[in-house]
Design an enzyme around this catalytic site. Structure first.
Site, PDB file in Angstrom:
ATOM      1  N   SER A  86       0.844  -1.200   0.000  1.00  0.00           N
ATOM      2  CA  SER A  86       0.000   0.000   0.000  1.00  0.00           C
ATOM      3  C   SER A  86       0.873   1.242   0.000  1.00  0.00           C
ATOM      4  O   SER A  86       1.772   1.373   0.832  1.00  0.00           O
ATOM      5  CB  SER A  86      -0.916   0.005   1.231  1.00  0.00           C
ATOM      6  OG  SER A  86      -1.708   1.164   1.268  1.00  0.00           O
ATOM      7  N   CYS A  87       0.624   2.132  -0.957  1.00  0.00           N
ATOM      8  CA  CYS A  87       1.336   3.414  -1.005  1.00  0.00           C
ATOM      9  C   CYS A  87       0.340   4.543  -0.754  1.00  0.00           C
ATOM     10  O   CYS A  87      -0.870   4.330  -0.811  1.00  0.00           O
ATOM     11  CB  CYS A  87       2.046   3.601  -2.343  1.00  0.00           C
ATOM     12  SG  CYS A  87       0.938   3.808  -3.751  1.00  0.00           S
ATOM     13  N   PRO A  88       0.815   5.762  -0.458  1.00  0.00           N
ATOM     14  CA  PRO A  88      -0.097   6.860  -0.104  1.00  0.00           C
ATOM     15  C   PRO A  88      -1.179   7.149  -1.134  1.00  0.00           C
ATOM     16  O   PRO A  88      -2.316   7.397  -0.772  1.00  0.00           O
ATOM     17  CB  PRO A  88       0.851   8.054   0.058  1.00  0.00           C
ATOM     18  CG  PRO A  88       2.140   7.447   0.488  1.00  0.00           C
ATOM     19  CD  PRO A  88       2.219   6.153  -0.274  1.00  0.00           C
ATOM     20  N   THR A 113       1.904   0.717  -5.154  1.00  0.00           N
ATOM     21  CA  THR A 113       1.173  -0.408  -4.577  1.00  0.00           C
ATOM     22  C   THR A 113       1.262  -1.641  -5.472  1.00  0.00           C
ATOM     23  O   THR A 113       1.585  -2.745  -5.020  1.00  0.00           O
ATOM     24  CB  THR A 113      -0.303  -0.028  -4.374  1.00  0.00           C
ATOM     25  OG1 THR A 113      -0.381   1.067  -3.457  1.00  0.00           O
ATOM     26  CG2 THR A 113      -1.104  -1.193  -3.824  1.00  0.00           C
TER      27      THR A 113
END
Length: 460
Positions: free
Chosen positions: A8-10, A16
């Site tokens: 999960s990325c921002p 992601t």
């Protein structure tokens, strides 16, 4: 041997899925069974079941956002940043293989997870990126619909009852208008969970009406979130009235506080700053515009989707106004397109400097760059950062500078080169294309000059 993982990325877009793909491909090469759940912008995909978790030896969490760990109680967990899974997936999986799995006291681990969750919520960057990740789809949808309205004529939307007017109402009057309330609301949500949404969105709406823009909405989001946290600490209700807290007391008091601060303290000064900035950007010419373009380009290419890149993107989005175009947003997008396109070109004209796998990956990078996904350059930068990062920064700086000097402007916050297909979405379109082409070529030539041949490296 089986593992499970979450990435999960921002923003939940590129990192992601790149991390998930890296883990899956590497695990396959190593003969390891792994299932990866991606928590991206469209929600959780390939979700882990309780059976998956029970059978897994180790849980790998590669994330830069808050990932709930309650369901992994009793399991050995390895936590790293999402970029670690992209840069060294083999090392990460090997760490999971080598780690000693111990008998874990589930009740103690649950307590630790709750404490970690509280600590994680204190990161301002994560709060901001949560807001930005929810905002981007609204901005993209609204911006592209506005651009499509321009296809009927640049001022066609002013004619009531027309398709162009309807598109402007949907894109600009609705989707685009939700940009700041969504940003502020989900910053507050990240800080204070659901109670933060009401004051956050109210503050975001006030930021819009007071012309406080992105900075005002950001301030409103943090103010709303921490106001809720403060009110929860000081207001103690008897159990019989506890149900009133989330429904009446917190929404009313927090909205009142945030609203008054926005109207009397934050709104007008920030609005004045935004108006002054807009006038300054409109009047930019010559050396000043070139310098701003260089700075934008350097920021977009420096970490290719990281905090610096996102700061430049957020600045560009903040200069967009429904029904109008932005030179800054044009420079941001052009500078974000250039790094992956430059690397893709380099894999074609300098084949000896890349492995066969990298040359094959370069074919996909063409598409990523064209779609304004700067993160497509990351695997190449990770493999040779001292050569690739300076190269892409120089190319992006040239592109950003030329775009500003040429006074190219766009009305869309995303879409890459595909927005060129929409009539009137880009002003000075020929010069805009030229700025991207020049930056792409310079990036490739820089890589050609700086990077050594793979054959030479293998001999040494």
């Amino acid at each position: 041997m089986k593992f499970v993982a979450i990435t999960s990325c921002p923003t939940g877009i590129a990192h992601t899925y790149m991390a998930a793909e890296a883990l899956e491909m590497t695990a396959k090469e190593m003969g390891i069974n792994i299932k990866v759940e991606t928590q991206g912008s469209v929600g959780a995909e390939n979700q882990l079941t309780q059976e998956d978790i029970r059978e897994a030896r180790v849980v790998i969490i590669a994330a830069d956002t808050n990932v709930s760990k309650e369901r992994f109680a009793g399991k050995t967990i390895i936590e790293v940043g999402v970029k670690d899974a992209i840069k060294d997936p083999k090392g990460l999986i090997q760490k999971a293989i080598d780690i000693k799995v111990e008998n874990i006291n589930i009740s103690e681990q649950v307590s630790e997870i709750k404490e970690e969750k509280k600590a994680e919520k204190k990161g301002p960057y994560k709060h901001l990126m949560t807001g930005v990740s929810y905002m981007i789809p609204f901005v993209a949808a609204g911006g592209i619909l506005i651009a499509i309205s321009f296809a009927f004529g640049i001022l066609a939307f002013k004619e009531p009852g027309t398709i162009a007017a309807a598109l402007m109402q949907i894109g600009g009057g609705s989707a685009f208008a939700l940009m700041y309330p969504i940003l502020a609301g989900f910053i507050a949500f990240s800080i204070a969970d659901r109670p933060g949404l009401v004051p956050g969105m109210v503050g975001g709406m006030l930021a819009t009406s007071l012309s406080a823009g992105f900075l005002g909405a950001m301030a409103a989001g943090f103010l709303a979130g921490y106001t809720i946290v403060f009110l929860k600490k000081i207001i103690k209700m008897p159990k019989s009235l506890a149900g009133l807290m989330p429904v009446i007391i917190l929404p009313v008091l927090s909205s009142l506080i945030v609203g008054l601060v926005m109207v009397f303290v934050i709104g007008k000064p920030v609005g004045a700053i935004n108006v002054a900035m807009a006038k300054y950007l409109t009047n930019l010419s010559g050396a000043n515009s070139a310098l701003l373009g260089i700075i934008i380009g350097l920021m977009m290419a420096f970490d290719m989707g990281g905090p610096v890149n996102k700061a430049a993107y957020a600045f560009g989005v903040g200069t967009l106004v429904a029904g109008q175009t932005s030179m800054v947003m044009a420079a941001v997008m052009a500078a974000g397109i250039t790094p992956p396109l430059g690397i893709a070109l380099a894999t074609v004209i300098a084949k000896k400097k890349f492995t066969s796998e990298q040359r094959e990956a370069g074919k996909a990078v063409w598409a990523l760059g064209a779609a304004f996904i700067t993160e497509g350059a990351i695997p190449f930068a990770a493999a040779d950062p001292l050569k690739i990062i300076p190269s892409v920064m120089v190319g992006a700086a040239v592109t950003g500078s030329l775009s500003m000097v040429f006074k190219a402007a766009i009305a869309v916050p995303h879409g890459g080169i595909f927005i060129l297909l929409i009539p009137n979405a880009v002003t000075n379109v020929g010069a805009y294309i030229l700025s991207i082409v020049v930056g792409t070529v310079i990036t490739a030539l820089m890589i050609l000059l700086l990077k050594k041949d793979i054959i030479v490296k293998e001999v040494n």
